[in-house]
Design a protein around this motif. Structure first.
Motif, PDB file in Angstrom:
ATOM      1  N   MET A   1      -7.620  -8.678  -3.629  1.00 34.17           N
ATOM      2  CA  MET A   1      -7.550  -7.273  -3.267  1.00 34.17           C
ATOM      3  C   MET A   1      -6.486  -7.005  -2.210  1.00 34.17           C
ATOM      4  O   MET A   1      -6.241  -5.872  -1.848  1.00 34.17           O
ATOM      5  CB  MET A   1      -8.901  -6.780  -2.755  1.00 34.17           C
ATOM      6  CG  MET A   1      -9.972  -6.783  -3.832  1.00 34.17           C
ATOM      7  SD  MET A   1      -9.643  -5.585  -5.155  1.00 34.17           S
ATOM      8  CE  MET A   1      -9.952  -4.053  -4.294  1.00 34.17           C
ATOM      9  N   ASN A   2      -5.843  -8.055  -1.666  1.00 40.29           N
ATOM     10  CA  ASN A   2      -4.811  -7.811  -0.680  1.00 40.29           C
ATOM     11  C   ASN A   2      -3.623  -7.069  -1.271  1.00 40.29           C
ATOM     12  O   ASN A   2      -2.784  -6.542  -0.549  1.00 40.29           O
ATOM     13  CB  ASN A   2      -4.351  -9.131  -0.038  1.00 40.29           C
ATOM     14  CG  ASN A   2      -3.772 -10.103  -1.066  1.00 40.29           C
ATOM     15  OD1 ASN A   2      -3.832  -9.858  -2.255  1.00 40.29           O
ATOM     16  ND2 ASN A   2      -3.229 -11.197  -0.580  1.00 40.29           N
ATOM     17  N   THR A   3      -3.535  -7.010  -2.612  1.00 39.57           N
ATOM     18  CA  THR A   3      -2.472  -6.262  -3.270  1.00 39.57           C
ATOM     19  C   THR A   3      -2.523  -4.794  -2.872  1.00 39.57           C
ATOM     20  O   THR A   3      -1.498  -4.126  -2.778  1.00 39.57           O
ATOM     21  CB  THR A   3      -2.615  -6.380  -4.799  1.00 39.57           C
ATOM     22  OG1 THR A   3      -2.703  -7.743  -5.143  1.00 39.57           O
ATOM     23  CG2 THR A   3      -1.430  -5.770  -5.511  1.00 39.57           C
ATOM     24  N   LEU A   4      -3.733  -4.272  -2.609  1.00 39.26           N
ATOM     25  CA  LEU A   4      -3.877  -2.855  -2.319  1.00 39.26           C
ATOM     26  C   LEU A   4      -3.154  -2.467  -1.043  1.00 39.26           C
ATOM     27  O   LEU A   4      -2.762  -1.324  -0.873  1.00 39.26           O
ATOM     28  CB  LEU A   4      -5.368  -2.507  -2.209  1.00 39.26           C
ATOM     29  CG  LEU A   4      -6.206  -2.716  -3.478  1.00 39.26           C
ATOM     30  CD1 LEU A   4      -7.637  -2.275  -3.215  1.00 39.26           C
ATOM     31  CD2 LEU A   4      -5.644  -1.938  -4.647  1.00 39.26           C
ATOM     32  N   SER A   5      -2.978  -3.400  -0.102  1.00 40.85           N
ATOM     33  CA  SER A   5      -2.337  -3.080   1.157  1.00 40.85           C
ATOM     34  C   SER A   5      -0.859  -2.783   0.984  1.00 40.85           C
ATOM     35  O   SER A   5      -0.242  -2.194   1.861  1.00 40.85           O
ATOM     36  CB  SER A   5      -2.526  -4.235   2.149  1.00 40.85           C
ATOM     37  OG  SER A   5      -1.873  -5.405   1.673  1.00 40.85           O
ATOM     38  N   ARG A   6      -0.274  -3.167  -0.125  1.00 40.86           N
ATOM     39  CA  ARG A   6       1.152  -2.934  -0.343  1.00 40.86           C
ATOM     40  C   ARG A   6       1.432  -2.170  -1.642  1.00 40.86           C
ATOM     41  O   ARG A   6       2.559  -2.075  -2.072  1.00 40.86           O
ATOM     42  CB  ARG A   6       1.912  -4.265  -0.352  1.00 40.86           C
ATOM     43  CG  ARG A   6       1.413  -5.284  -1.370  1.00 40.86           C
ATOM     44  CD  ARG A   6       2.033  -6.662  -1.124  1.00 40.86           C
ATOM     45  NE  ARG A   6       1.534  -7.673  -2.026  1.00 40.86           N
ATOM     46  CZ  ARG A   6       2.125  -8.007  -3.167  1.00 40.86           C
ATOM     47  NH1 ARG A   6       3.220  -7.386  -3.562  1.00 40.86           N
ATOM     48  NH2 ARG A   6       1.616  -8.951  -3.934  1.00 40.86           N
ATOM     49  N   THR A   7       0.410  -1.631  -2.243  1.00 42.34           N
ATOM     50  CA  THR A   7       0.572  -0.888  -3.482  1.00 42.34           C
ATOM     51  C   THR A   7      -0.153   0.446  -3.369  1.00 42.34           C
ATOM     52  O   THR A   7      -1.350   0.485  -3.104  1.00 42.34           O
ATOM     53  CB  THR A   7      -0.006  -1.680  -4.683  1.00 42.34           C
ATOM     54  OG1 THR A   7       0.618  -2.965  -4.753  1.00 42.34           O
ATOM     55  CG2 THR A   7       0.254  -0.936  -5.985  1.00 42.34           C
ATOM     56  N   ALA A   8       0.560   1.545  -3.564  1.00 43.39           N
ATOM     57  CA  ALA A   8      -0.071   2.865  -3.508  1.00 43.39           C
ATOM     58  C   ALA A   8      -1.113   2.990  -4.607  1.00 43.39           C
ATOM     59  O   ALA A   8      -0.908   2.542  -5.740  1.00 43.39           O
ATOM     60  CB  ALA A   8       0.987   3.952  -3.666  1.00 43.39           C
ATOM     61  N   LEU A   9      -2.235   3.585  -4.278  1.00 36.14           N
ATOM     62  CA  LEU A   9      -3.312   3.761  -5.239  1.00 36.14           C
ATOM     63  C   LEU A   9      -2.998   4.900  -6.212  1.00 36.14           C
ATOM     64  O   LEU A   9      -2.283   5.851  -5.875  1.00 36.14           O
ATOM     65  CB  LEU A   9      -4.622   4.048  -4.518  1.00 36.14           C
ATOM     66  CG  LEU A   9      -5.177   2.909  -3.661  1.00 36.14           C
ATOM     67  CD1 LEU A   9      -6.373   3.391  -2.861  1.00 36.14           C
ATOM     68  CD2 LEU A   9      -5.555   1.723  -4.533  1.00 36.14           C
TER      69      LEU A   9
END
Length: 270
Positions: free
Chosen positions: A1-9
């Motif tokens: 889930m660390n991808t969410l910190s660098r990818t806009a939802l």
């Protein structure tokens, strides 16, 4: 889930899309024009179905993004596609390639290869199209995919890395990758393949999201796919068949709640 910190939802990008109403130039096929324009409008962006070789370059310079679909290909249209791809790259804006049935004839194969060399930011296709574009064996027939999405995963990741682009594979569960990040999008409806031009429309909507997120085509693609998955699922509950589904789908796109796009059942990040 660390991808969410660098990818806009997806929810964030849908809010931005509706606020900014980006202009997207859609070079798509005759069958898809009306449907694609309505899909882009219903979601909140502004489509322009500009394809003439004499004006595509000039228009691409003012569009937020360009989408190119080779569904009803001709030499004249191909020239327009070339000029648009060059112009939008020179303007520093993104473009999306949809290599529809590029494996079916030599003319289409050559066109897809030529357009791929013009460096699209995003490539969207079904599993058979992506497999063939990456040089792998494909069972595709005409515009229909005969391969499952999972069969194209390695080909998609390899194509994304070698071409420096985002690759999106549509199917029962969509797959999106930039060669490093991966997302799977679930939802939609079994009625969607029964309505012509929805896949082509998804390409145009992907371009609209790319226009407001040019720095991250991966996030833009996931957002567009999440919108389709959510709206397709909603429309399916209301539809009696393909005809009523088409109308319900447009209504569902228009009524999308941004928050619903981020549910874990909708998008799985890896």
């Amino acid at each position: 889930m660390n991808t969410l910190s660098r990818t806009a939802l997806p929810s964030e990008l849908l809010v931005r899309l509706r606020a900014e109403t980006p202009l997207v130039q859609c070079i798509t096929n005759y069958v898809a024009m009306n449907v694609a324009a309505n899909v882009v409008l219903a979601t909140g962006a502004s489509p322009a179905m500009v394809h003439a070789a004499e004006e595509v370059g000039e228009f691409a310079a003012i569009a937020g993004a360009v989408t190119i679909n080779i569904g009803t290909l001709s030499p004249y249209w191909l020239e327009g596609m070339r000029r648009a791809a060059v112009a939008v790259r020179e303007a520093g804006r993104p473009w999306v390639l949809d290599p529809v049935a590029h494996f079916a004839t030599a003319f289409r194969r050559d066109a897809a290869v030529e357009l791929l060399e013009l460096k699209p930011d995003i490539v969207r296709g079904n599993a058979s199209e992506i497999l063939a574009l990456a040089g792998a064996e494909s069972r595709g027939r005409g515009v229909d995919s005969q391969d499952p999405v999972d069969a194209a995963r390695e080909a998609a990741e390899s194509l994304a890395r070698s071409r420096g682009c985002v690759v999106a594979v549509t199917g029962e569960e969509d797959f999106v990758t930039d060669g490093e990040r991966v997302a799977r999008i679930s939802g939609g409806s079994p009625l969607m393949p029964k309505v012509t031009a929805l896949g082509c429309s998804l390409t145009c909507l992907t371009g609209a999201f790319a226009a407001i997120s040019p720095e991250d085509g991966f996030a833009a693609t996931v957002a567009a796919f999440a919108c389709f998955a959510e709206a397709g699922e909603t429309a399916h509950r209301q539809a009696a068949g393909p005809g009523s589904f088409a109308a319900a789908f447009l209504d569902a796109l228009h009524a999308l709640s941004p928050e619903s796009l981020d549910a874990e059942r909708r998008v799985r990040w890896a």
